[in-house]
Structures are given as structure tokens and as C-alpha cells.
Design a protein around this motif. Structure first.
Motif, PDB file in Angstrom:
ATOM      1  N   TYR A 166       0.785  -0.883  -0.025  1.00 43.32           N
ATOM      2  CA  TYR A 166       0.091  -0.043  -0.118  1.00 43.32           C
ATOM      3  C   TYR A 166       0.736   1.278  -0.226  1.00 43.32           C
ATOM      4  CZ  TYR A 166      -4.256  -2.607   0.628  1.00 43.32           C
ATOM      5  OH  TYR A 166      -5.483  -3.331   0.351  1.00 43.32           O
ATOM      6  N   PHE A 167       2.191   0.993   0.354  1.00 42.20           N
ATOM      7  CA  PHE A 167       3.056   2.080   0.344  1.00 42.20           C
ATOM      8  C   PHE A 167       4.015   2.357  -0.591  1.00 42.20           C
ATOM      9  CE2 PHE A 167       2.317   0.515   5.005  1.00 42.20           C
ATOM     10  CZ  PHE A 167       1.110   1.429   5.059  1.00 42.20           C
ATOM     11  N   LEU A 168       3.866   1.580  -1.905  1.00 43.09           N
ATOM     12  CA  LEU A 168       4.809   1.617  -3.063  1.00 43.09           C
ATOM     13  C   LEU A 168       3.994   1.821  -4.163  1.00 43.09           C
ATOM     14  CD1 LEU A 168       7.207  -1.238  -1.519  1.00 43.09           C
ATOM     15  CD2 LEU A 168       7.634   0.967  -1.666  1.00 43.09           C
ATOM     16  N   ASP A 169       4.770   2.114  -5.178  1.00 39.70           N
ATOM     17  CA  ASP A 169       4.006   2.310  -6.382  1.00 39.70           C
ATOM     18  C   ASP A 169       4.400   1.192  -7.504  1.00 39.70           C
ATOM     19  OD1 ASP A 169       2.732   4.843  -5.882  1.00 39.70           O
ATOM     20  OD2 ASP A 169       4.534   5.961  -6.434  1.00 39.70           O
ATOM     21  N   GLU A 170       5.473   0.580  -7.500  1.00 42.07           N
ATOM     22  CA  GLU A 170       5.764  -0.465  -8.188  1.00 42.07           C
ATOM     23  C   GLU A 170       6.135  -1.558  -7.542  1.00 42.07           C
ATOM     24  OE1 GLU A 170       9.284   1.043 -10.255  1.00 42.07           O
ATOM     25  OE2 GLU A 170       8.222   2.489 -11.508  1.00 42.07           O
ATOM     26  N   TRP A 189       8.172 -10.056  -2.392  1.00 40.23           N
ATOM     27  CA  TRP A 189       7.887  -8.791  -2.883  1.00 40.23           C
ATOM     28  C   TRP A 189       6.549  -8.206  -2.791  1.00 40.23           C
ATOM     29  CZ3 TRP A 189      10.799  -7.456  -7.658  1.00 40.23           C
ATOM     30  CH2 TRP A 189      11.880  -8.141  -7.862  1.00 40.23           C
ATOM     31  N   SER A 190       6.304  -6.886  -3.012  1.00 46.93           N
ATOM     32  CA  SER A 190       5.166  -6.260  -2.840  1.00 46.93           C
ATOM     33  C   SER A 190       4.210  -6.706  -3.900  1.00 46.93           C
ATOM     34  CB  SER A 190       5.304  -4.741  -2.611  1.00 46.93           C
ATOM     35  OG  SER A 190       5.849  -4.329  -4.145  1.00 46.93           O
ATOM     36  N   PRO A 195      -6.367  -4.729  -2.972  1.00 43.19           N
ATOM     37  CA  PRO A 195      -7.860  -4.305  -2.869  1.00 43.19           C
ATOM     38  C   PRO A 195      -7.927  -3.060  -2.012  1.00 43.19           C
ATOM     39  CG  PRO A 195      -7.282  -5.967  -0.911  1.00 43.19           C
ATOM     40  CD  PRO A 195      -6.051  -5.958  -1.958  1.00 43.19           C
ATOM     41  N   GLY A 196      -8.928  -2.158  -2.324  1.00 42.07           N
ATOM     42  CA  GLY A 196      -9.000  -0.951  -1.849  1.00 42.07           C
ATOM     43  C   GLY A 196      -8.112   0.269  -2.741  1.00 42.07           C
ATOM     44  N   ALA A 197      -7.700   1.076  -1.995  1.00 42.46           N
ATOM     45  CA  ALA A 197      -6.647   2.206  -2.514  1.00 42.46           C
ATOM     46  C   ALA A 197      -5.475   2.245  -1.839  1.00 42.46           C
ATOM     47  CB  ALA A 197      -7.535   3.637  -2.638  1.00 42.46           C
ATOM     48  N   ARG A 198      -4.138   2.512  -2.643  1.00 40.68           N
ATOM     49  CA  ARG A 198      -2.933   2.692  -2.019  1.00 40.68           C
ATOM     50  C   ARG A 198      -2.854   3.994  -1.586  1.00 40.68           C
ATOM     51  NH1 ARG A 198       0.684  -1.343  -4.366  1.00 40.68           N
ATOM     52  NH2 ARG A 198      -0.307  -2.362  -6.202  1.00 40.68           N
ATOM     53  N   PHE A 199      -1.972   4.137  -0.354  1.00 46.74           N
ATOM     54  CA  PHE A 199      -1.424   5.526   0.033  1.00 46.74           C
ATOM     55  C   PHE A 199      -0.610   5.981  -0.942  1.00 46.74           C
ATOM     56  CE2 PHE A 199       1.673   7.959   2.378  1.00 46.74           C
ATOM     57  CZ  PHE A 199       0.773   8.977   2.729  1.00 46.74           C
ATOM     58  N   GLY A 200       0.118   5.034  -1.729  1.00 46.62           N
ATOM     59  CA  GLY A 200       1.058   5.190  -2.495  1.00 46.62           C
ATOM     60  C   GLY A 200       2.760   5.382  -2.094  1.00 46.62           C
ATOM     61  N   GLY A 201       3.560   5.677  -3.142  1.00 46.30           N
ATOM     62  CA  GLY A 201       4.935   5.558  -2.861  1.00 46.30           C
ATOM     63  C   GLY A 201       5.450   7.073  -2.750  1.00 46.30           C
ATOM     64  N   GLU A 219      10.094  -6.456  10.602  1.00 50.00           N
ATOM     65  CA  GLU A 219      10.397  -6.458   9.396  1.00 50.00           C
ATOM     66  C   GLU A 219       9.815  -5.340   8.633  1.00 50.00           C
ATOM     67  OE1 GLU A 219       9.468  -8.959   5.373  1.00 50.00           O
ATOM     68  OE2 GLU A 219       9.248 -10.100   7.155  1.00 50.00           O
ATOM     69  N   LEU A 220       8.491  -4.935   8.875  1.00 48.59           N
ATOM     70  CA  LEU A 220       7.699  -3.911   8.064  1.00 48.59           C
ATOM     71  C   LEU A 220       8.397  -2.714   8.341  1.00 48.59           C
ATOM     72  CD1 LEU A 220       5.015  -2.901   6.700  1.00 48.59           C
ATOM     73  CD2 LEU A 220       4.173  -2.710   8.962  1.00 48.59           C
ATOM     74  N   ALA A 221       9.005  -2.270   9.377  1.00 51.21           N
ATOM     75  CA  ALA A 221       9.884  -1.071   9.646  1.00 51.21           C
ATOM     76  C   ALA A 221      11.200  -1.177   8.775  1.00 51.21           C
ATOM     77  CB  ALA A 221       9.891  -0.889  11.235  1.00 51.21           C
ATOM     78  N   TYR A 222      11.518  -2.150   9.067  1.00 49.69           N
ATOM     79  CA  TYR A 222      12.975  -2.451   8.138  1.00 49.69           C
ATOM     80  C   TYR A 222      12.961  -2.410   6.830  1.00 49.69           C
ATOM     81  CZ  TYR A 222      17.851  -4.334   8.198  1.00 49.69           C
ATOM     82  OH  TYR A 222      19.275  -4.434   7.686  1.00 49.69           O
ATOM     83  N   ASP A 223      12.090  -3.126   6.118  1.00 49.12           N
ATOM     84  CA  ASP A 223      11.915  -3.312   4.796  1.00 49.12           C
ATOM     85  C   ASP A 223      11.719  -1.607   4.273  1.00 49.12           C
ATOM     86  OD1 ASP A 223      12.161  -6.073   5.092  1.00 49.12           O
ATOM     87  OD2 ASP A 223      10.144  -6.361   4.461  1.00 49.12           O
ATOM     88  N   LEU A 224      10.667  -1.134   4.698  1.00 50.02           N
ATOM     89  CA  LEU A 224      10.628   0.179   4.397  1.00 50.02           C
ATOM     90  C   LEU A 224      11.588   1.214   4.476  1.00 50.02           C
ATOM     91  CD1 LEU A 224       6.597   0.296   5.082  1.00 50.02           C
ATOM     92  CD2 LEU A 224       7.858   0.089   2.662  1.00 50.02           C
ATOM     93  N   GLN A 225      12.205   1.132   5.706  1.00 52.44           N
ATOM     94  CA  GLN A 225      13.237   2.074   6.068  1.00 52.44           C
ATOM     95  C   GLN A 225      14.590   1.725   4.980  1.00 52.44           C
ATOM     96  OE1 GLN A 225      16.070   1.035   9.299  1.00 52.44           O
ATOM     97  NE2 GLN A 225      15.782   2.879  10.116  1.00 52.44           N
ATOM     98  N   GLN A 226      14.770   0.567   4.756  1.00 45.34           N
ATOM     99  CA  GLN A 226      15.981   0.153   3.822  1.00 45.34           C
ATOM    100  C   GLN A 226      15.894   0.597   2.477  1.00 45.34           C
ATOM    101  OE1 GLN A 226      19.079  -1.155   4.668  1.00 45.34           O
ATOM    102  NE2 GLN A 226      18.219  -0.750   6.764  1.00 45.34           N
ATOM    103  N   LEU A 227      14.387   0.546   2.128  1.00 50.23           N
ATOM    104  CA  LEU A 227      14.109   1.188   0.796  1.00 50.23           C
ATOM    105  C   LEU A 227      14.040   2.623   0.838  1.00 50.23           C
ATOM    106  CD1 LEU A 227      11.133  -1.324  -0.251  1.00 50.23           C
ATOM    107  CD2 LEU A 227      13.215  -1.139  -1.269  1.00 50.23           C
ATOM    108  N   GLY A 228      14.286   3.279   1.577  1.00 52.12           N
ATOM    109  CA  GLY A 228      14.303   4.736   1.752  1.00 52.12           C
ATOM    110  C   GLY A 228      12.773   5.379   1.929  1.00 52.12           C
ATOM    111  N   ARG A 229      11.701   4.431   2.034  1.00 50.90           N
ATOM    112  CA  ARG A 229      10.153   4.886   1.871  1.00 50.90           C
ATOM    113  C   ARG A 229       9.584   5.386   3.040  1.00 50.90           C
ATOM    114  NH1 ARG A 229       6.621   7.197   1.512  1.00 50.90           N
ATOM    115  NH2 ARG A 229       4.646   6.929   0.707  1.00 50.90           N
ATOM    116  N   ALA A 230      10.208   5.058   4.050  1.00 48.09           N
ATOM    117  CA  ALA A 230       9.500   5.415   5.441  1.00 48.09           C
ATOM    118  C   ALA A 230      10.678   6.079   6.492  1.00 48.09           C
ATOM    119  CB  ALA A 230       8.790   4.343   6.299  1.00 48.09           C
TER     120      ALA A 230
END
Length: 301
Positions: A166-170, A189-190, A195-201, A219-230
């Protein structure tokens, strides 16, 4: 009427040691820990008649070699079924029903900053997909989002991938998991569709952590942190990166043994033993206010 089985420590230790040597993701450590358990049994360290006390003593020894917090002898007040993992699943279901499916809070703060609390767990995806989709869809309209994991103690890696989607575009490689069984590695992989609407990237995203955040929440925090998303705000997490299975070894005792380990595609490692290190360190009690202030500042730039 439930029949109470007398606690005999020796069979519990023997079975726990066997499970370790057959399934623990680190075979060399398994041999060391199994040997320690058997020595401690011979020394009389486990000569107790209370299952909860035995669980405490054995867990301390299980974790004494490498500090793996997923390696435990868990006590259950109610008798647990013999089927593998059934005790944990029953407890999860009770928590799921009592927490609106693991998303007990969705609210809007000043500045159109949304908060979604995920607690007490990231439940199995077949249960959690509907409530999480509803929560994230409501929050998708916000200008910034805060995901609160401070009271989340773990859960399902598939649910982690679902939430990240829900927090990534690709479609994005989030994590890899090495499994001892079959000496194999699986990638996570994401999802291409949710279903529903994404918050987006692109909109600001913050994740709140505490010293109690554990396992799949990490893992949720680490994955998004390492991607620079959160941006992670709060305290270092507890430090458990090894997914585990549970086996009943007595009517009130369950041995949980890690059978895999996470390998992040960005860092090449994981958060085991060290926790997820926040980008903005602060007390967990202050994390929400701190993240809200950060979000407002970024939205006014």
C-alpha cells in the motif's frame, strides 16, 4: 473435564532438544544448545513441578548461547492441542477478534495526517487482508501517514508484504527468507495489485517503534526503512529476525524453534539481535507527537 498431565521435565527436554537439532536454522548452534539443555537436566536444574517455571528456566538457557528471542519454551495456561502451531494459532485468533482484525485505530490528526495503529499483531493474511485493506484505504486520502507499530509483537511475513504494497507504486523486492528445510531461499515482493486504494509511494510516511516492537513488525519497519520509503521514529526494536514454528511438548508447553532467517536485499543482513534503529530516536511515548511534527514540517516545505 480436562485431564491434568503430571509434569515430567525429562521428556520435555528430550523433545525440545530433538526439535532443535532437526529444525533450528543454525545447526551448529542447535547442537550447542541441545547439549546445554541435556547437561542442565542432568544437573537437576529443571527439577521443578510447575510448567510455567520450567518454561522460564528452559527459555533462559535456550537464549543464552546466541540471544535468539524466538527460541523459547512457551507456557500456556490452558491445555494446548498437539497439532504443530495450533497453540499459537488459537491465541492469535482470540487477539484478532479482540482488536478489529489488527487495526484497532484509524484517525486523522491536524494537517490531514492520518494514523493507523497495527496491533497487537500482523495476523495471518487470510484473516487480516480485509481489515488492513479497509484501514489503509481510509488512510489513503491523507496527505501524510503514520503507521504505529509500538505495540505490535510480530506475525505473518505475507502480511508484511501485503501492508508494504500500500506504500509503494511499483512491485518491489522487500526481503528474502532462507529456510533450513530444503536449504532454500524465497523472495518476498510487494504485490502488483491490492484491494482498495493505495497510499502510494510518494507522500510522507512515518513508522513508530518501541522496545517491544518485534519480529514481523520489525520487518515492516526495516523493509520500508531500507528502501528509503519510510522514516522510523521511536525506540530501537526488540531484535528478532528468525521466523519460527511451534511444537507442543507438554499439554501446557510449546517449543518455538526458528526455522529460517531474513536477508534484506538492500542491507544484505537483518535486524536480529540489534533491532531496527530509528532514523529519529526518541522515547516511544513521544514518538507520535514527534512524527506528527515532522510530517507537518515536511508538508509546509
Amino acid at each position: 473435564m480436562t485431564t491434568v498431565t503430571k509434569l515430567l521435565p525429562a521428556p520435555v527436554i528430550d523433545e525440545t532438544a530433538r526439535l532443535l537439532t532437526e529444525h533450528y536454522v543454525f545447526p551448529d548452534i542447535a547442537e550447542q544448545v541441545a547439549g546445554l539443555l541435556r547437561r542442565r537436566l542432568a544437573e537437576g536444574a529443571y527439577d521443578v513441578d510447575d510448567a510455567e517455571e520450567l518454561a522460564r528456566l528452559v527459555t533462559a538457557d535456550l537464549q543464552s548461547v546466541n540471544g535468539d528471542r524466538h527460541l523459547r519454551l512457551k507456557h500456556h495456561a490452558d491445555a494446548v492441542p498437539p497439532k504443530r502451531g495450533a497453540a499459537t494459532l488459537e491465541a492469535m485468533r482470540r487477539d484478532f477478534d479482540a482488536s478489529l482484525g489488527g487495526a484497532p485505530l484509524v484517525r486523522l490528526l491536524d494537517g490531514q495526517v492520518a494514523v493507523v495503529e497495527l496491533a497487537p499483531m500482523l495476523f495471518p493474511l487470510e484473516w487480516a487482508a480485509e481489515p488492513l485493506s479497509a484501514a489503509f484505504t481510509v488512510a489513503s486520502r491523507a496527505r501524510a501517514l503514520i503507521v504505529d507499530l509500538r505495540a505490535n509483537r510480530g506475525g505473518d511475513p505475507d502480511t508484511v508484504a501485503f501492508a508494504c504494497s500500500y506504500f509503494l507504486d511499483e512491485r518491489t523486492h522487500l526481503n528474502s527468507m532462507y529456510w533450513r528445510d530444503g536449504d532454500r531461499t524465497e523472495q518476498s515482493w510487494s504485490l502488483p495489485h491490492v484491494p482498495g486504494a493505495r497510499f502510494g509511494g510518494s507522500k510522507p510516511l512515518y513508522i513508530l517503534t518501541s522496545g517491544s516492537s518485534f519480529s514481523a513488525a520489525e520487518e515492516l519497519a526495516y523493509d520500508l526503512q531500507q528502501l528509503g520509503r519510510a522514516v522510523v521514529v521511536g525506540e530501537p526494536t526488540l531484535g528478532g529476525a528468525h521466523p519460527c514454528n511451534g511444537w507442543t511438548v507438554h499439554q501446557n508447553l510449546e517449543a518455538t524453534v526458528p526455522v529460517g532467517r531474513a536477508v534484506n536485499p538492500v542491507s544484505g543482513t537483518n535486524w536480529e539481535g540489534v533491532g531496527v534503529r530509528p532514523d529519529i530516536p526518541c522515547a516511544a511515548t513521544d514518538a507520535l507527537d514527534r512524527a506528527h511534527a515532522l510530517a507537518l514540517a515536511r508538508l509546509t516545505d
